[in-house]
Design an enzyme around this catalytic site. Structure first.
Site, PDB file in Angstrom:
ATOM      1  N   GLU A 181      -0.032  -0.899   5.953  1.00 19.40           N
ATOM      2  CA  GLU A 181       1.282  -0.444   6.791  1.00 19.40           C
ATOM      3  C   GLU A 181       1.015   1.195   6.836  1.00 19.40           C
ATOM      4  O   GLU A 181       1.077   1.645   7.956  1.00 19.40           O
ATOM      5  CB  GLU A 181       2.328  -0.570   6.107  1.00 19.40           C
ATOM      6  CG  GLU A 181       3.418  -0.344   7.088  1.00 19.40           C
ATOM      7  CD  GLU A 181       4.026   1.220   7.285  1.00 19.40           C
ATOM      8  OE1 GLU A 181       4.832   1.363   8.229  1.00 19.40           O
ATOM      9  OE2 GLU A 181       3.681   1.883   6.353  1.00 19.40           O
ATOM     10  N   ASP A 208       0.975  -1.084   0.075  1.00 17.35           N
ATOM     11  CA  ASP A 208       0.045  -0.012   0.038  1.00 17.35           C
ATOM     12  C   ASP A 208       0.724   1.140   0.086  1.00 17.35           C
ATOM     13  O   ASP A 208       2.040   1.088   0.575  1.00 17.35           O
ATOM     14  CB  ASP A 208      -0.904   0.028   1.314  1.00 17.35           C
ATOM     15  CG  ASP A 208      -0.351   0.102   2.535  1.00 17.35           C
ATOM     16  OD1 ASP A 208       0.973  -0.624   2.633  1.00 17.35           O
ATOM     17  OD2 ASP A 208      -0.771   0.855   3.408  1.00 17.35           O
TER      18      ASP A 208
HETATM   19  N1  BES Z   1       8.678   3.407   5.462  1.00 22.39           N
HETATM   20  C1  BES Z   1       8.002   4.045   6.468  1.00 22.39           C
HETATM   21  C2  BES Z   1       8.951   4.605   7.678  1.00 22.39           C
HETATM   22  C3  BES Z   1      10.335   4.751   7.697  1.00 22.39           C
HETATM   23  C4  BES Z   1      10.706   5.498   6.635  1.00 22.39           C
HETATM   24  C5  BES Z   1      11.037   4.615   8.657  1.00 22.39           C
HETATM   25  C6  BES Z   1      12.112   6.007   6.487  1.00 22.39           C
HETATM   26  C7  BES Z   1      12.412   4.904   8.570  1.00 22.39           C
HETATM   27  C8  BES Z   1      12.921   5.581   7.557  1.00 22.39           C
HETATM   28  C9  BES Z   1       6.738   3.620   6.549  1.00 22.39           C
HETATM   29  O1  BES Z   1       5.961   3.312   5.658  1.00 22.39           O
HETATM   30  C10 BES Z   1       5.917   4.857   7.440  1.00 22.39           C
HETATM   31  O2  BES Z   1       5.482   5.724   6.799  1.00 22.39           O
HETATM   32  N2  BES Z   1       5.450   4.786   8.646  1.00 22.39           N
HETATM   33  C11 BES Z   1       4.589   5.813   9.374  1.00 22.39           C
HETATM   34  C12 BES Z   1       4.083   5.248  10.707  1.00 22.39           C
HETATM   35  C13 BES Z   1       2.877   4.270  10.537  1.00 22.39           C
HETATM   36  C14 BES Z   1       2.132   4.001  11.805  1.00 22.39           C
HETATM   37  C15 BES Z   1       1.626   5.306   9.634  1.00 22.39           C
HETATM   38  C16 BES Z   1       5.745   6.827   9.690  1.00 22.39           C
HETATM   39  O3  BES Z   1       6.691   6.732  10.041  1.00 22.39           O
HETATM   40  O4  BES Z   1       4.967   7.884   9.939  1.00 22.39           O
HETATM   41 MN    MN Z   2       7.085   2.060   4.371  1.00 20.90          MN
HETATM   42 MN    MN Z   3       5.122   5.165   4.609  1.00 16.99          MN
END
Ligand code: BES
Ligand code: MN
Ligand code: MN
Length: 494
Positions: free
Chosen positions: A192, A122
């Site tokens: 995710e 996604d």
């Molecule tokens: N891939 C990201 C997280 C990420 C990116 C971690 C780059 C470290 C370096 C993930 O898809 C994301 O966007 N996570 C969200 C959290 C989620 C609970 C919606 C975030 O970090 O905001």
């Molecule tokens: Mn991600």
């Molecule tokens: Mn992300």
């Protein structure tokens, strides 16, 4: 096994699949005949690996917006097909209360270790569309200063389609060159970006099916292409929405202005008071459980060159700010934060309307570090927010999804296998790097499956994930595909 015999085996296997062209089958046969190595196979199939990624990027699998439901489901189908073609067994599109989880595996020997690859198909919404220089769902390669060899511009190119797809292609390369050194399982989820709610249930219900020794994830970034890194930490998250209510209806700002609480003014002041002049968060007890990183570890992490000028330039800032006493690198990784993600209320249309709104709202994220928990911080935030609210208004705090922080120690075999793998692929020393982003499922993997996650991501922080013009470097894509088989090899040996 002799060349001929192995070739025959692969040929019959692939015949049973309806996906993939004759040309593709033929090229696989020729490769086996030549007994090429995994890295040769990757080199020779580069263009196809990119074309196939483009097909996945064309699917607008936005999980947050129900209008894209069919596209999300279509993407799950596509992931399953690619896994099958690459050689996975028992490929399944597992139904959940939300979007499906795609599973696949290749068990070659129960005595060998099992690597579970996790990723997400996604993507974030693409808006604001007018800020994209090309269609977010029509991938194109463009050169940038940091990606002189070109980068794929598309929503999801770096987060996370371009990254999980490296695993599918690396797996194909290992299968086709008969060099898979351990068992492998895949779970690629579709929620995710909206909190992984279904995956949490799925883990609990499928502990046996998902049993593994290590989880391998490419969904983070390296420090730079000159200084590759393995991510050793992620921050947790507490996310809340707040509402401040003043008068029972919108009021004329001339007739009432000055004599009544204006919810937008009040909310702005309250938000302003959440962080002091030194960049400290003022919420009572906010830092109580923060694990203080030792001077030695701080010295180690600051070996990564801080480049304030490049940093400022990349995001168009004249100056930076943050918590006193910490470097930019530390502020964005080992320290907790509080940021308003959105704020609204009152009149925002054309021209001017003289009005005092009845209500004001904001969405606030707090990034957490070990040993803070989202429950604890959400609770402390709520109490404090209610405490600082003037008596003249009512406030309401609604918690959204949260997640735990995660750390992988750099003396573990999991970290070392990733470090060695990337060092071999990049030909450079690889350092540990704590990231500021969140992948809440990593701490759940540890709790439910009892396995550590290795965060071997290959993006750059400037790749504009979640923003317009998201892109993923071709160099990064291919370095990732090269590194993955090395990880399998080193992990199997450890
Ligand atoms: N891939 C990201 C997280 C990420 C990116 C971690 C780059 C470290 C370096 C993930 O898809 C994301 O966007 N996570 C969200 C959290 C989620 C609970 C919606 C975030 O970090 O905001
Ligand atoms: Mn991600
Ligand atoms: Mn992300």
């Amino acid at each position: 096994m002799s060349c001929v015999c192995r070739t025959f085996f692969i040929f019959t296997n692939l015949r049973s699949l309806y996906f993939g062209s004759i040309n593709y089958r033929l090229s696989i046969i020729i490769y086996n005949y030549k007994m090429s190595t995994t890295q040769d196979y990757i080199r020779e199939n580069k263009q196809r690996f990119l074309d196939e990624l483009f097909d996945i990027l064309r699917i607008a699998s936005i999980s947050a917006d129900p209008a894209y439901k069919d596209e999300v489901l279509k993407c799950a189908d596509s992931v399953a097909k690619h896994l099958k073609v690459a050689g996975a067994d028992n490929v399944e599109i597992c139904k959940t209360k939300g979007y499906p989880i795609v599973f696949g595996e290749k068990i070659i020997d129960a005595g060998l270790p099992t690597v579970l690859v996790y990723g997400h198909y996604d993507v974030q919404p693409a808006d604001p569309l007018e800020l994209w220089t090309s269609d977010p769902f029509e991938p194109v390669v463009k050169k940038t200063e940091l990606h002189p060899e070109g980068a794929v511009f598309a929503r999801g190119s770096a987060d996370d389609k371009g990254q999980f797809f490296m695993h599918v292609k690396a797996f194909e390369a290992m299968m086709q060159t008969s060099s898979l050194p351990c068992n492998v399982k895949f779970i690629i989820e579709g929620e995710e970006e909206v909190g992984s709610a279904s995956l949490a249930d799925f883990l609990e219900e499928n502990k046996e099916k998902l049993s593994c020794d290590v989880i391998l994830i490419s969904d983070t970034h390296i420090y730079s292409n000159e200084q590759p890194t393995v991510t050793t930490g992620l921050r947790g998250l507490s996310y809340v929405e707040v509402e401040v209510e003043g008068p029972n209806r919108d009021l004329h700002s001339g007739l009432y202005g000055g004599a009544v609480p204006n919810p937008i003014n009040v909310l702005s002041k309250m938000i302003g008071d959440l962080i002091d002049d030194k960049g400290h968060i003022t919420i009572d007890g906010f830092y109580d459980n923060v694990l203080i990183v030792s001077d030695e570890d701080r010295k180690e992490m600051n070996k990564l060159k801080d480049d304030p000028e490049g940093y400022k330039k990349s995001i168009g800032l004249n100056d930076i700010q943050g918590e006193e006493g910490y470097t930019t690198l530390e502020r964005a990784s080992i320290r907790p934060t509080l940021d308003v993600n959105g704020i609204w209320g009152g009149y925002t249309g054309e021209g001017a309307k003289t009005v005092i709104a009845s209500k004001a709202f904001a969405k606030i994220s707090m990034r957490l570090v070990p040993n803070q928990t989202p429950e604890e911080i959400t609770e402390k935030f709520t109490r404090y927010f209610e405490k600082i609210a003037p008596k003249s208004v009512k406030v309401k705090v609604t918690p959204h999804h949260g997640g735990m922080p995660y750390v992988l120690e750099s003396n573990t075999k999991e970290f070392l296998a990733a470090k060695k793998a990337m060092e071999k692929a990049f030909g450079k020393e690889v350092l540990p790097y704590r990231s500021g982003g969140s992948i809440p499922i990593t701490s759940l993997f540890e709790k439910v499956l009892g396995a550590k996650s290795v965060l071997m991501g290959f993006g750059l922080d400037t790749d504009a994930i979640h923003s317009p013009n998201e892109h993923y470097g071709l160099y990064n894509y291919y370095k990732g595909i090269e590194s993955i088989p090395y990880f399998f090899e080193f992990y199997a040996q450890s």
